[in-house]
Design a protein around this motif. Structure first.
Motif, short mmCIF file in Angstrom:
data_model
loop_
_atom_site.label_atom_id
_atom_site.label_comp_id
_atom_site.label_asym_id
_atom_site.label_seq_id
_atom_site.Cartn_x
_atom_site.Cartn_y
_atom_site.Cartn_z
N LYS A 150 0.83 -1.20 0.00
CA LYS A 150 0.00 0.00 0.00
C LYS A 150 0.87 1.24 0.00
O LYS A 150 2.01 1.21 0.45
CB LYS A 150 -0.93 0.01 1.22
N ASN A 151 0.28 2.34 -0.48
CA ASN A 151 1.02 3.59 -0.55
C ASN A 151 0.11 4.75 -0.20
O ASN A 151 -0.88 4.99 -0.89
CB ASN A 151 1.62 3.77 -1.94
N LEU A 155 9.82 -0.80 -0.70
CA LEU A 155 10.56 -0.53 0.54
C LEU A 155 9.81 0.46 1.43
O LEU A 155 9.86 0.36 2.66
CB LEU A 155 11.96 0.01 0.20
N ARG A 156 9.10 1.44 0.81
CA ARG A 156 8.32 2.36 1.62
C ARG A 156 7.19 1.61 2.35
O ARG A 156 6.92 1.87 3.51
CB ARG A 156 7.74 3.45 0.73
N TRP A 157 6.56 0.68 1.63
CA TRP A 157 5.49 -0.11 2.25
C TRP A 157 6.04 -0.96 3.39
O TRP A 157 5.45 -1.03 4.48
CB TRP A 157 4.85 -0.99 1.18
N TYR A 169 5.34 9.17 0.24
CA TYR A 169 4.93 9.52 1.59
C TYR A 169 4.83 8.27 2.45
O TYR A 169 4.33 7.24 2.01
CB TYR A 169 3.57 10.21 1.57
N GLY A 170 5.30 8.38 3.69
CA GLY A 170 5.15 7.29 4.64
C GLY A 170 3.76 7.28 5.24
O GLY A 170 2.98 8.24 5.10
N VAL A 171 3.43 6.21 5.93
CA VAL A 171 2.08 6.05 6.45
C VAL A 171 1.73 7.11 7.49
O VAL A 171 0.57 7.49 7.63
CB VAL A 171 1.92 4.63 7.06
N THR A 223 -2.05 11.78 14.59
CA THR A 223 -1.71 12.97 13.82
C THR A 223 -0.68 12.57 12.77
O THR A 223 -0.47 11.38 12.52
CB THR A 223 -1.16 14.08 14.73
N SER A 224 -0.04 13.51 12.14
CA SER A 224 0.90 13.19 11.06
C SER A 224 2.09 14.14 11.09
O SER A 224 2.12 15.10 11.87
CB SER A 224 0.20 13.29 9.70
N TYR A 225 3.06 13.85 10.23
CA TYR A 225 4.27 14.66 10.11
C TYR A 225 4.59 14.80 8.63
O TYR A 225 4.74 13.80 7.93
CB TYR A 225 5.43 13.98 10.85
N ASN A 226 4.66 16.03 8.14
CA ASN A 226 4.88 16.27 6.71
C ASN A 226 6.32 16.74 6.47
O ASN A 226 6.67 17.87 6.78
CB ASN A 226 3.91 17.35 6.21
N PRO A 227 7.17 15.87 5.91
CA PRO A 227 8.57 16.25 5.71
C PRO A 227 8.80 17.23 4.57
O PRO A 227 9.90 17.77 4.43
CB PRO A 227 9.25 14.91 5.41
#
Length: 796
Positions: A48-49, A435-437, A482-484, A507-511
């Protein structure tokens, strides 16, 4: 009048005999193998992505499909309805069918490429030109997202449908009489295109040129133009109907709503923004890093037995393809005899491609503040493929005999030089997705293991995500997926489905943004503010913040970070540094409960300390006035330089009693009839707290006093290297300055005091300046210039 081959038939419709099937195998084996390697080298095992986590509408607790099931529940208005039905339908009914979904995504990309080829083949004299241009487009890494990401495969589906509409439009333009059925078909198909992905409908800009190209030359120009206009108007009417339905049903503020379109006064600025984005994704730094990073990772991935076997087969098929291009890649006999084929349609095809390239960016331009993404290049690059095919056909089709053979050989070799590294790059892109998944799964599993049973209303808070899925050194590629926990929709959905709970959130983190990377801010004693990605099931649980968003109490928070090596760490303490220097220390209860639970099982959790808060005050603030004119012990002016220590950049100077000029620091203060506060920070640098580098003496205390009363200490700040090693921060202190009644004012002194401990020989690698005794040194401290504050605060 009967149709004459080569004259009224579409160019390229050559009759085949039995031997032609062997030729077809030679022509198509190489492109098909390139498609397979570029899109399915990893067998579709890409997981998944990002958005894929949020399209599962099943109940997180029971894992059951809602009844009744409405795949449009998230977007109950006319925005990409077929796209949403497909995404939420598949994501809900078959949430674990990741491999099957990615095979289908690869197939949709292949269908779009086939549609491109068959549409262009009707307008070219040679076979090799459209096929070479199609395969080059097919393996370009610049739009690789569309070939691998389920939630954007609608771009390829819409493009496939458009080429069906384009072929119908060319049939309408070529027909002897007006065929209303074809016009209705064009309208219906283009409307389906918009319902999947509106950007794909921008291909309609090339439709009038395609129609003009295939119209019989015996027909008058006005009649030819009227047919082209009629077909294009039908396509345009379908697009207009979609836009009308979207604007009429969508909330004004959402994308596609009435307030989302660029206004007239922003048109010029928006054009500049869009052109900058186009440059970035096609040629700029982002495009270059995507190509280099994916190519590097593709080479590493393909360097395997499977890659060796597939590469050998590809080379063998490429040899057959080159032979086919030279011997059979030119016009067939019927086309060579045709008058229209002799003239060619390259000019019209080139104009269709140019119109498509320009129009392809319009759906991005008209939505204000919509950034240009890599996937947005898919449709415009289809236009580039048309222009490339027209140019190649113009060269190869104009030459005959040995010159034509040489031209086809050069074209196929040039295409081969582009296709091979591009195929490798898409293999690297596949690896990036995979690899991201896998990294996402590790992070989710680690969080679940560390906090196996969070209480209701728990909110997981990523405060920093440093783990990259790939490490090519090309950061724009390494961060291209983007990561999960990097989008609010994926983070919230993944946490709930992992825990099988609907009473927790994330919550999330946006790099990608400079600040704020995390949508939690305004830390205080009562918690933090949560501003973005608020879920409906969490908004009723927490109090609202006066400035918008929700206040999440610390008792409900599980803050965490990921290290560059991929380790997930819970935050056991948060040091909140505030502009008034009244720092706050937070110890999240849920994290400490998890630590206690681990200790009871004779285990230890990976934990860390985090710093958050407000930026340092600006000089323009009326309530904070920086004191800059300090003097050192010898009367010289203290120089404050920008220092980055413990990851925080501040203006600071250093003091060390062993140096006469640096033994103390003072500042002259004017008379004042009331008390005021001085705000100071001090630290020991990270390279000085290394036990191997401890010198003969170190500063233990920083004492503050007035020159008029030197024996009366106003405040003392203790400095312990072992504490700094653990805290990794600057210590702060608020010094209350007494009223200054003398007309001359007074002078504040800051004196560092040495600790009383045995001498330790200096590590020879230590490079600090030495006092007279070169066998010993004194560790300096760093101190900020401090601030006067006119608003009274209470010292800690």
């Amino acid at each position: 009048m009967p149709a004459t081959p080569g004259r009224d038939e579409p160019s390229g419709q050559c009759r085949r005999n039995g031997r032609e099937w062997g030729v077809l195998l030679a022509a198509w084996m190489f492109p098909v193998l390139c498609w397979f390697a570029a899109t399915l080298f990893l067998g579709g095992n890409l997981g998944k992505n990002t958005d894929d986590y949020s399209i599962n509408l099943r109940d997180p607790v029971t894992n059951t499909v809602p009844s009744p099931f409405n795949p449009l529940v998230r977007y109950p208005y006319f925005w990409r309805p077929l796209h949403n039905i497909m995404c939420f339908g598949v994501g809900t009914l078959w949430p674990e069918a990741n491999r099957t979904v990615h095979v289908a995504v690869a197939a949709f990309h292949g269908l779009a490429c086939l549609g491109l080829y068959f549409a262009m083949r009707r307008l070219t004299r040679t076979r090799v030109a459209p096929l070479a241009a199609t395969v080059v487009f097919m393996v370009l890494p610049l739009h690789g997202e569309v070939a691998f990401w389920f939630c954007t495969t609608s771009t390829a589906i819409g493009s496939s449908l458009f080429f069906a509409a384009a072929i119908a439009a060319m049939a309408f333009a070529r027909a002897e009489r007006v065929r209303i059925g074809l016009l209705l078909g064009i309208f219906g198909i283009v409307f389906l295109v918009t319902c999947f992905y509106e950007q794909s409908a921008a291909l309609c800009a090339g439709m009038p040129f395609l129609c003009m190209a295939v119209a019989p030359p015996s027909r008058a120009w006005a009649a030819r133009a009227s047919r082209a206009i009629a077909a294009t108007l039908c396509a345009g009417a379908a697009c207009l109907l979609y836009v009308k339905l979207l604007v009429a049903t969508a909330p004004a503020a959402v994308r596609g709503g009435g307030q989302s379109f660029v206004s007239g006064n922003r048109a010029g600025e928006r054009l500049t923004e869009t052109l900058s984005g186009v440059h970035n994704v096609l040629y700029g730094e982002r495009a270059q890093q995507i190509v280099r990073g994916s190519l590097q990772l593709g080479w590493e991935t393909a360097a395997s037995p499977k890659g060796l076997v597939l590469g050998s087969v590809l080379l063998a098929s490429a040899a057959l393809w080159l032979v086919w291009a030279v011997r059979r890649g030119g016009p067939c006999e019927q086309e060579q005899a045709g008058e229209i084929a002799a003239k060619g349609h390259g000019g019209w095809l080139f104009l269709a491609g140019a119109a498509t390239f320009v129009a392809g960016w319009l759906p991005v331009y008209v939505i204000d503040h919509q950034i240009v993404e890599m996937r947005n290049a898919y449709v415009p690059l289809l236009g580039v493929a048309m222009m490339l095919a027209a140019l190649l056909d113009g060269i190869a089709g104009a030459l005959h005999g040995r010159a034509g053979v040489a031209a086809r050989l050069v074209i196929s070799l040039a295409a081969f030089v582009v296709i091979v590294p591009s195929t490798l790059a898409l293999i690297g892109y596949q690896t990036c997705f995979q690899l991201r998944w896998l990294e996402d799964q590790r992070e989710i599993a680690a969080l679940h293991q560390m906090v196996p049973a969070p209480p209701p209303n728990t909110v997981f808070m990523p405060l920093r995500l440093g783990a990259l899925a790939t490490h090519t050194g090309h950061v724009l590629f390494d961060r291209s997926r983007y990561g999960v926990f990097e989008t609010p929709w994926s983070a919230h959905a993944a946490v709930q489905h992992e825990y099988r709970r609907d009473d927790i959130g994330a919550t999330s983190y946006n790099p990608w943004v400079a600040t704020p990377r995390t949508p939690v801010d305004k830390p205080g004693e009562d918690g933090v503010r949560w501003t973005k990605g608020l879920s409906k099931d969490m908004t009723a649980l927490f109090p609202k913040d006066p400035d918008g968003g929700l206040r999440i109490p610390w008792i409900n928070a599980v803050p965490f970070v990921t290290d560059p090596d991929g380790q997930l760490r819970l935050i056991r303490r948060i040091d909140v540094e505030r502009a008034d220097h009244r720092d706050l220390e937070v110890r999240p209860p849920l994290v400490h409960a998890a630590m206690d639970a681990a200790k009871s099982q004779h285990a230890e959790l990976l934990t860390s300390v985090y710093r958050m808060g407000e930026p340092e005050p600006e000089e323009s603030r009326a309530d904070l006035i920086p004191l800059r004119f300090w003097e050192l012990a010898d009367g010289s002016e203290a120089k404050f330089d920008k220092m980055t220590i413990w990851g925080t950049s501040r203006e600071a100077t250093w003091l060390a009693p062993g140096y006469q000029e640096r033994a103390s620091m003072s500042i002259s203060l004017p008379p004042l009839d009331r008390s005021e506060n001085l705000l100071i920070r001090a630290t020991i640098a990270e390279y000085d707290v290394d036990p191997k580098r401890h010198a003969a003496a170190r500063i233990e205390e920083l004492a503050f006093s007035m020159a008029s009363a030197p024996d009366r200490e106003l405040a003392v700040l203790r400095l312990d290297p072992s504490r700094f090693r653990g805290l990794r921060k600057w210590e702060s202190i608020v010094v209350v300055l007494p009223p200054r009644t003398d007309v001359a004012g007074d002078r504040l002194r800051i004196i560092p005091r040495l600790a009383k401990e045995p001498a330790v020989r200096l590590d020879p690698t230590y490079k600090a300046p030495l006092p007279a005794d070169e066998n010993a040194s004194i560790l300096p401290i760093w101190i900020t210039h401090g601030y006067e504050q006119s608003i009274v605060v209470q010292p800690k």
